[in-house]
Design a protein around this motif. Structure first.
Motif, PDB file in Angstrom:
ATOM      1  N   ALA A   1       4.951  11.370  -1.947  1.00 45.63           N
ATOM      2  CA  ALA A   1       4.468  10.586  -2.285  1.00 45.63           C
ATOM      3  C   ALA A   1       4.200   9.570  -2.413  1.00 45.63           C
ATOM      4  CB  ALA A   1       6.560  10.147  -3.203  1.00 45.63           C
TER       5      ALA A   1
ATOM      6  N   ASP B   1      -1.049   8.761  -0.873  1.00 44.06           N
ATOM      7  CA  ASP B   1      -1.452   8.016  -2.819  1.00 44.06           C
ATOM      8  C   ASP B   1      -2.596   8.423  -2.644  1.00 44.06           C
ATOM      9  OD1 ASP B   1       0.479   5.773  -2.810  1.00 44.06           O
ATOM     10  OD2 ASP B   1      -0.792   4.064  -1.327  1.00 44.06           O
TER      11      ASP B   1
ATOM     12  N   TRP C   1      -2.644  10.840  -5.641  1.00 42.21           N
ATOM     13  CA  TRP C   1      -1.920  10.596  -7.325  1.00 42.21           C
ATOM     14  C   TRP C   1      -3.636  10.440  -7.996  1.00 42.21           C
ATOM     15  CZ3 TRP C   1       2.806  11.806  -8.646  1.00 42.21           C
ATOM     16  CH2 TRP C   1       3.700  12.388  -7.164  1.00 42.21           C
TER      17      TRP C   1
ATOM     18  N   SER D   1      -0.071   6.041  -5.628  1.00 46.71           N
ATOM     19  CA  SER D   1       1.853   6.691  -6.500  1.00 46.71           C
ATOM     20  C   SER D   1       2.690   5.354  -7.023  1.00 46.71           C
ATOM     21  CB  SER D   1       2.403   6.918  -5.287  1.00 46.71           C
ATOM     22  OG  SER D   1       3.587   7.707  -4.854  1.00 46.71           O
TER      23      SER D   1
ATOM     24  N   THR E   1       6.713  15.291  -8.554  1.00 46.23           N
ATOM     25  CA  THR E   1       6.922  16.042  -7.841  1.00 46.23           C
ATOM     26  C   THR E   1       8.138  16.027  -7.509  1.00 46.23           C
ATOM     27  OG1 THR E   1       6.425  13.303  -7.661  1.00 46.23           O
ATOM     28  CG2 THR E   1       7.960  13.889  -5.950  1.00 46.23           C
TER      29      THR E   1
END
Length: 284
Positions: free
Chosen positions: A55, A58, A61, A66, A146
């Motif tokens: 997570a 960044d 994503w 994120s 996730t």
């Protein structure tokens, strides 16, 4: 007696004895801490830490940002733990022990006489993900991706604990690595718990990590979740050919179809659908 049968029987007796591992890891006064309980704790903690590492990056994503924070994951631990335990227990009751509980409903809360169903825990975890994501404004598919990436930790430690407990053993085998389990009769059997730990746990963990960090698959929401569903289901179906079916159910049809196989088939279909619909984010 047929000499070939006798020879095979002697071969089965001659294989590996079950290692004498105490199911109780340690005791704190009158409280006995079992390996199986520790497996749940360690699996959840490893998954929590790994999810935080995913997570916080960044660049993995969509839009290079994120949607999940460390605080989200901290709060979600309680939600997913409840979902897994309740779903796993209810799934076991419905899929594997319904007849006995229908005759004696109090058996439903006698957890020492029952077990946990992965497929039930899976459904419980998905419901927890949906509810938590909507409450916190997180894209459901991103949260699902996730959690799917870290689930193999729980599968790995959980199946190892099954082996330590001498439960969920495999079918009769004369393979050099076959084991004589204390509760499995005098003959050697496939250590199917270790097969599952290797396939559903370690191998799936590595494959999903490659998709997350190398293929940047988190930029296609739903792809990791779909890959997990397909990977787990195919692994489980394969291992079911070596695993002894639950005694109260046996084979459901054809002399080989088991409940584990039947429950895994929808996961294959849904997983393929999720992977097929996943699209690369415009800003990825």
């Amino acid at each position: 007696m047929d000499t070939s049968v006798l020879t095979d029987s002697l071969k089965l007796f001659a294989l590996l004895p079950f290692p004498e591992i105490d199911p109780v890891a340690f005791s704190l006064g009158p409280i006995a801490v079992h390996w199986y309980g520790l497996a749940y704790v360690v699996g959840i903690l490893c998954g929590w830490y790994y999810a935080r590492q995913i997570a916080r990056r960044d660049h993995l994503w969509p839009h290079d940002r994120s949607p999940i924070t460390a605080a989200h994951l901290d709060d979600f631990m309680v939600w997913v733990a409840v979902g897994i335990v309740l779903g796993g227990r209810l799934g076991y009751i419905l899929f594997y022990d319904f007849a006995a509980i229908a005759q004696n409903p109090i058996r439903a809360i006698e957890i020492w006489n029952g077990g946990m169903s992965f497929h039930g825990g899976f459904v419980g975890a998905i419901l927890a993900i949906i509810l938590f994501s909507r409450r916190n404004g997180i894209p459901v598919l991103s949260m699902l991706d996730t959690i799917a990436a870290v689930v193999p930790f729980g599968l790995l430690f959980g199946r190892l604990a099954n082996f330590v407990n001498g439960e969920l053993w495999g079918r009769l085998s004369d393979a050099p690595w076959a084991v004589v389990f204390p509760t499995g009769g005098p003959f050697a059997r496939h250590p199917s718990q270790l097969y599952e730990a290797g396939l559903e746990g370690l191998l799936l963990l590595v494959v999903l990590a490659m998709l997350v960090f190398w293929a940047k698959a988190l930029k296609r929401p739903g792809f990791i979740a779909g890959a997990f569903g397909v990977g787990y289901a195919l692994s489980r179906i394969f291992v079911e050919f070596f695993r002894e079916p639950d005694v109260q159910l046996g084979y459901l049809a054809f002399g080989w179809l088991t409940m584990g196989m039947l429950l895994s088939l929808p996961m294959v279909a849904v997983g393929i659908w999720l992977m097929a619909r996943a699209r690369v984010s415009p800003s990825s």
